[in-house]
Design a protein around this motif. Structure first.
Motif, PDB file in Angstrom:
ATOM      1  N   ALA A  82       0.825  -1.203   0.000  1.00  0.00           N
ATOM      2  CA  ALA A  82       0.000   0.000   0.000  1.00  0.00           C
ATOM      3  C   ALA A  82       0.860   1.253   0.000  1.00  0.00           C
ATOM      4  O   ALA A  82       2.019   1.227   0.402  1.00  0.00           O
ATOM      5  CB  ALA A  82      -0.918  -0.012   1.210  1.00  0.00           C
ATOM      6  N   SER A  83       0.279   2.350  -0.431  1.00  0.00           N
ATOM      7  CA  SER A  83       0.987   3.628  -0.443  1.00  0.00           C
ATOM      8  C   SER A  83       1.427   3.991   0.974  1.00  0.00           C
ATOM      9  O   SER A  83       0.658   3.855   1.918  1.00  0.00           O
ATOM     10  CB  SER A  83       0.055   4.703  -1.001  1.00  0.00           C
ATOM     11  OG  SER A  83       0.771   5.882  -1.189  1.00  0.00           O
ATOM     12  N   GLY A  84       2.665   4.408   1.094  1.00  0.00           N
ATOM     13  CA  GLY A  84       3.170   4.828   2.402  1.00  0.00           C
ATOM     14  C   GLY A  84       3.740   3.696   3.239  1.00  0.00           C
ATOM     15  O   GLY A  84       4.073   3.903   4.408  1.00  0.00           O
ATOM     16  N   CYS A  85       3.881   2.498   2.658  1.00  0.00           N
ATOM     17  CA  CYS A  85       4.368   1.383   3.471  1.00  0.00           C
ATOM     18  C   CYS A  85       5.900   1.327   3.476  1.00  0.00           C
ATOM     19  O   CYS A  85       6.478   0.430   4.094  1.00  0.00           O
ATOM     20  CB  CYS A  85       3.774   0.067   2.993  1.00  0.00           C
ATOM     21  SG  CYS A  85       4.378  -0.436   1.396  1.00  0.00           S
ATOM     22  N   GLY A  86       6.557   2.240   2.806  1.00  0.00           N
ATOM     23  CA  GLY A  86       8.018   2.304   2.931  1.00  0.00           C
ATOM     24  C   GLY A  86       8.791   1.703   1.768  1.00  0.00           C
ATOM     25  O   GLY A  86      10.000   1.491   1.880  1.00  0.00           O
ATOM     26  N   LYS A  87       8.128   1.460   0.646  1.00  0.00           N
ATOM     27  CA  LYS A  87       8.824   0.868  -0.505  1.00  0.00           C
ATOM     28  C   LYS A  87       9.941   1.783  -1.001  1.00  0.00           C
ATOM     29  O   LYS A  87      11.083   1.353  -1.163  1.00  0.00           O
ATOM     30  CB  LYS A  87       7.820   0.620  -1.658  1.00  0.00           C
ATOM     31  CG  LYS A  87       6.631  -0.215  -1.265  1.00  0.00           C
ATOM     32  CD  LYS A  87       5.682  -0.416  -2.439  1.00  0.00           C
ATOM     33  CE  LYS A  87       5.021   0.868  -2.922  1.00  0.00           C
ATOM     34  NZ  LYS A  87       4.089   1.466  -1.956  1.00  0.00           N
ATOM     35  N   SER A  88       9.564   3.051  -1.207  1.00  0.00           N
ATOM     36  CA  SER A  88      10.585   3.995  -1.692  1.00  0.00           C
ATOM     37  C   SER A  88      11.712   4.117  -0.679  1.00  0.00           C
ATOM     38  O   SER A  88      12.890   4.194  -1.047  1.00  0.00           O
ATOM     39  CB  SER A  88       9.975   5.372  -1.939  1.00  0.00           C
ATOM     40  OG  SER A  88       9.032   5.301  -2.967  1.00  0.00           O
ATOM     41  N   THR A  89      11.355   4.135   0.591  1.00  0.00           N
ATOM     42  CA  THR A  89      12.371   4.296   1.629  1.00  0.00           C
ATOM     43  C   THR A  89      13.370   3.141   1.592  1.00  0.00           C
ATOM     44  O   THR A  89      14.590   3.361   1.662  1.00  0.00           O
ATOM     45  CB  THR A  89      11.703   4.397   3.008  1.00  0.00           C
ATOM     46  OG1 THR A  89      10.733   5.447   2.973  1.00  0.00           O
ATOM     47  CG2 THR A  89      12.724   4.675   4.090  1.00  0.00           C
ATOM     48  N   LEU A  90      12.872   1.917   1.429  1.00  0.00           N
ATOM     49  CA  LEU A  90      13.773   0.767   1.383  1.00  0.00           C
ATOM     50  C   LEU A  90      14.696   0.860   0.165  1.00  0.00           C
ATOM     51  O   LEU A  90      15.906   0.618   0.253  1.00  0.00           O
ATOM     52  CB  LEU A  90      12.949  -0.534   1.360  1.00  0.00           C
ATOM     53  CG  LEU A  90      13.723  -1.838   1.451  1.00  0.00           C
ATOM     54  CD1 LEU A  90      14.677  -1.851   2.645  1.00  0.00           C
ATOM     55  CD2 LEU A  90      12.767  -3.035   1.539  1.00  0.00           C
TER      56      LEU A  90
HETATM   57  N1  LIG Z   1      12.149  12.325   4.137  1.00  0.00           N
HETATM   58  C1  LIG Z   1      11.119  11.920   4.923  1.00  0.00           C
HETATM   59  N2  LIG Z   1      10.845  12.556   6.079  1.00  0.00           N
HETATM   60  C2  LIG Z   1       9.846  12.162   6.865  1.00  0.00           C
HETATM   61  N3  LIG Z   1       9.042  11.134   6.603  1.00  0.00           N
HETATM   62  C3  LIG Z   1       9.249  10.450   5.490  1.00  0.00           C
HETATM   63  C4  LIG Z   1      10.298  10.810   4.569  1.00  0.00           C
HETATM   64  N4  LIG Z   1      10.267   9.951   3.515  1.00  0.00           N
HETATM   65  C5  LIG Z   1       9.249   9.111   3.764  1.00  0.00           C
HETATM   66  N5  LIG Z   1       8.626   9.391   4.929  1.00  0.00           N
HETATM   67  C6  LIG Z   1       7.503   8.653   5.519  1.00  0.00           C
HETATM   68  O1  LIG Z   1       7.815   7.284   5.492  1.00  0.00           O
HETATM   69  C7  LIG Z   1       6.696   6.515   5.122  1.00  0.00           C
HETATM   70  C8  LIG Z   1       7.030   5.670   3.929  1.00  0.00           C
HETATM   71  O2  LIG Z   1       7.236   6.496   2.806  1.00  0.00           O
HETATM   72  P1  LIG Z   1       7.631   5.921   1.370  1.00  0.00           P
HETATM   73  O3  LIG Z   1       7.819   7.068   0.467  1.00  0.00           O
HETATM   74  O4  LIG Z   1       8.746   4.979   1.529  1.00  0.00           O
HETATM   75  O5  LIG Z   1       6.305   5.129   0.969  1.00  0.00           O
HETATM   76  P2  LIG Z   1       5.974   4.338  -0.373  1.00  0.00           P
HETATM   77  O6  LIG Z   1       5.675   2.956   0.005  1.00  0.00           O
HETATM   78  O7  LIG Z   1       7.034   4.546  -1.384  1.00  0.00           O
HETATM   79  O8  LIG Z   1       4.634   5.057  -0.843  1.00  0.00           O
HETATM   80  P3  LIG Z   1       4.110   5.335  -2.334  1.00  0.00           P
HETATM   81  O9  LIG Z   1       3.627   4.030  -2.852  1.00  0.00           O
HETATM   82  O10 LIG Z   1       2.985   6.289  -2.112  1.00  0.00           O
HETATM   83  O11 LIG Z   1       5.229   5.904  -3.107  1.00  0.00           O
HETATM   84  C9  LIG Z   1       5.565   7.496   4.905  1.00  0.00           C
HETATM   85  O12 LIG Z   1       4.775   7.512   6.075  1.00  0.00           O
HETATM   86  C10 LIG Z   1       6.249   8.813   4.711  1.00  0.00           C
HETATM   87  O13 LIG Z   1       5.446   9.848   5.224  1.00  0.00           O
END
Ligand SMILES: Nc1ncnc2c1ncn2[C@@H]1O[C@H](COP(=O)(O)OP(=O)(O)OP(=O)(O)O)[C@@H](O)[C@H]1O
Ligand SMILES: [Mg+2]
Lengths: 295, 268
Positions: A82-90
């Motif tokens: 789901a959106s916001g689950c941290g994929k981009s972060t990983l």
């Molecule tokens: N630089 C940052 N500072 C603070 N919080 C962050 C930062 N980057 C991401 N987050 C938080 O970390 C969580 C995961 O974000 P991430 O971008 O990894 O999600 P995602 O799975 O890639 O979502 P999407 O599918 O919408 O791209 C979110 O709650 C976001 O608000």
């Protein structure tokens, strides 16, 4: 996967039909210490107990909690959830953009910082960033320009990559003159010019139409097979995950963690006929169930 | 990503539209000159306040050599000071961007320097350096460096996170980041500042001449005013305005020529 240092050199024997050059030239570690260490560690993408906590003043967000994965060299993995689950972060942990609060991440046995310094990965960002004042060809050649390659090599490779993603004839255009999908393809081309050992892609096909996406899927797989590169790709599409993966990594939010890893056993030489395979539907169903599971 | 609604210059279209854009200001200026001429003719405007346009025009043809001499001096001062000020401002912005330590140390003083009314110091500077070109150029440079310095410093340090990440992932050096993204993305702000500095340069040069020089259009304005040579005074004022407009026009032209940097640089 473990192997002697020389395995890097042997990889150079892979035929680079699509660009006709040697992977070893660009991708061998210039730094001797890194090279020696790399030889004794997992050769693919490896993460162990990754935590990421974002702090903003007093409150903090736990974006990733205890994420571990092991993607062998040359294999393909997608991150879905789901959106916001941290994929981009990983993905950004591997790209050395986000420093993990705890845990270890390795690319070919070296830290993300060393991997970046040695230019062994290429990143395609979620927004497919283009520099608006540069023509498409200059945007695509940017990575090679920064690594200091001579102009003729840069443009030759950039043109090949552009042709590969179907953007021939748009070399001189500005990014603002292209559609979102075309810019995504240009961003993919930019990553391909680098001939990376690891391809880190954040929703690279999001803005593409179904037909172009299908074509690029198999184009990408062909390149990956020829180069032996390892893929980590973020997607929201279940079918895309099945087509492009040996492993689908399913993530759940709050805090972001890996809930399930599904092995997709389609091997190599995948073709669009894949969709007709009865196992394709089964994988899709399995993946859908995993995604709908309560955390 | 978002479209670039802001930051795009109004585009001049084909022939009819271009006429449409140019016509209104031309009509206005012609009307004003006619009004001026008419009111001077009927004596509505006293001659000692504003002589007729014919008289001012006559001044241009009869005393062109004198006007040219003074105009050349003012042009040297304004352009020299502008160039020096812009270079110093840009150099300062680069230096403070590249060396964080210097930024912390010097930035407050750079801001405070804005508060110095440099023109007031003209007599002192003239005592120190003598009358002539050099002190005026220095004063103009001091008065005009600031907009360029501040705009470029802001521009260079307004970082687009995605672009920075892209260059970070490509393992770019700080210098590459400066040339390949920071500088190009600060050009729109730089040009806006150059336009402010350009008109400031001429104004400062003219006013400084009142005290610090016995050539130049500013000097001519003052002297001809004292001797009630109003036609000369107005001819000098118009010459100064024309030169300012010429410099502004040149800057706008360069800005247009660099359109891919200056009109698209906001966002794609
Ligand atoms: N630089 C940052 N500072 C603070 N919080 C962050 C930062 N980057 C991401 N987050 C938080 O970390 C969580 C995961 O974000 P991430 O971008 O990894 O999600 P995602 O799975 O890639 O979502 P999407 O599918 O919408 O791209 C979110 O709650 C976001 O608000
Ligand atoms: Mg994301």
């Amino acid at each position: 996967m473990r192997g002697p240092a020389l395995s890097l050199a042997f990889e150079g024997r892979r035929p680079w039909h699509w660009m006709g050059l040697d992977i070893v030239m660009l991708n061998a570690f210039p730094d001797e210490a890194t090279r020696v260490r790399a030889a004794t560690l997992p050769a693919g993408l490896y993460a162990d107990g990754i935590d990421v906590v974002f702090r903003r003043g007093s409150h903090s967000v736990q974006a990733l909690k205890d994420c571990s994965l092991d993607i062998p060299r040359g294999s393909w993995a997608t991150l879905i959830g789901a959106s916001g689950c941290g994929k981009s972060t990983l993905l950004r942990v591997f790209a050395d953009i986000v420093k993990p609060t705890a845990g270890t991440a390795l690319l070919h046995g070296v830290s993300p910082a060393e991997a970046r310094a040695n230019r062994i990965y290429a990143l395609v960002q979620q927004g497919s960033t283009m520099l608006p004042w540069r023509s498409i060809i200059d945007n695509v050649a940017l990575g090679l320009e920064i690594s200091g390659l001579p102009k003729s090599t840069r443009y030759a490779r950039a043109e090949e990559a552009l042709a590969l993603v179907g953007l021939k004839g748009f070399e001189k255009s500005l990014p603002s003159e292209l559609s979102g999908g075309m810019r995504q393809r240009a961003a993919i081309a930019r990553a391909l010019t680098l001939r990376p050992r690891f391809l880190l892609m954040d929703e690279p096909f999001g803005a593409l139409d179904e037909i172009t996406r299908d074509r690029l899927h198999f184009e990408l797989l062909r390149i990956l097979e020829e180069t032996g590169a390892t893929l980590l790709l973020v997607t929201h599409s279940i079918s895309e995950a099945v087509i492009l993966s040996d492993k689908v990594i399913v993530m759940t939010p709050r805090p972001g963690r890996i809930s399930e890893i599904i092995e997709v056993d389609f091997g190599r030489g995948r073709t669009p006929d894949l969709r007709g395979d009865p196992r394709f539907v089964q994988y899709e169903a399995q993946l859908r169930r995993a995604l709908h599971q309560p955390a | 990503m978002s479209s670039s609604l802001s930051g795009k210059l109004p585009e001049f279209g084909r022939f009819p539209e271009r006429i449409g854009a140019i016509l209104p200001p031309v009509v206005l200026i012609v009307a004003l000159i006619l009004l001026w001429s008419w009111s001077a003719g009927t004596g509505l405007l006293p001659k000692w306040l504003l002589p007729s346009p014919q008289a001012v025009l006559g001044e241009f043809s009869h005393h062109s050599a004198t006007l040219l001499k003074h105009a050349r001096m003012t042009a040297f001062e304004a352009l020299g000071g502008f160039a020096l000020g812009a270079l110093a401002g840009a150099g300062g912005a680069f230096l403070l961007t590249l060396v964080p330590f210097l930024r912390d140390m010097l930035y407050p003083y750079a801001l405070a320097s804005r508060a110095i009314p440099i023109i007031v110091f003209t007599p002192l500077i003239v005592v120190m350096l003598g009358r002539g070109l050099v002190p005026i150029i220095l004063i103009v440079a001091f008065a005009t460096y600031f907009p360029v310095f501040l705009a470029l410093l802001r521009g260079l340090n307004t970082l687009n996170a995605d672009r920075m990440e892209l260059l970070h992932s490509l393992s770019a050096t700080p210098l590459q980041i400066l040339w390949k993204i920071r500088l190009p993305s600060s050009l729109p702000m730089l040009f806006a500042a150059l336009k402010v500095s350009a008109s400031g340069a001429f104004i400062t040069a003219l006013v400084t001449e009142w005290i610090g020089s016995n050539v130049g259009l500013g000097y001519l304005v003052m002297v001809s005013g004292q001797y009630f040579k109003l036609a000369t005074m107005w001819a000098a004022i118009f010459s100064a305005s024309l030169m300012t407009l010429a410099l502004l026009g040149l800057i706008v032209l360069i800005e247009r020529l660099m359109g891919r940097y200056t009109s698209l640089a906001t966002e794609v």
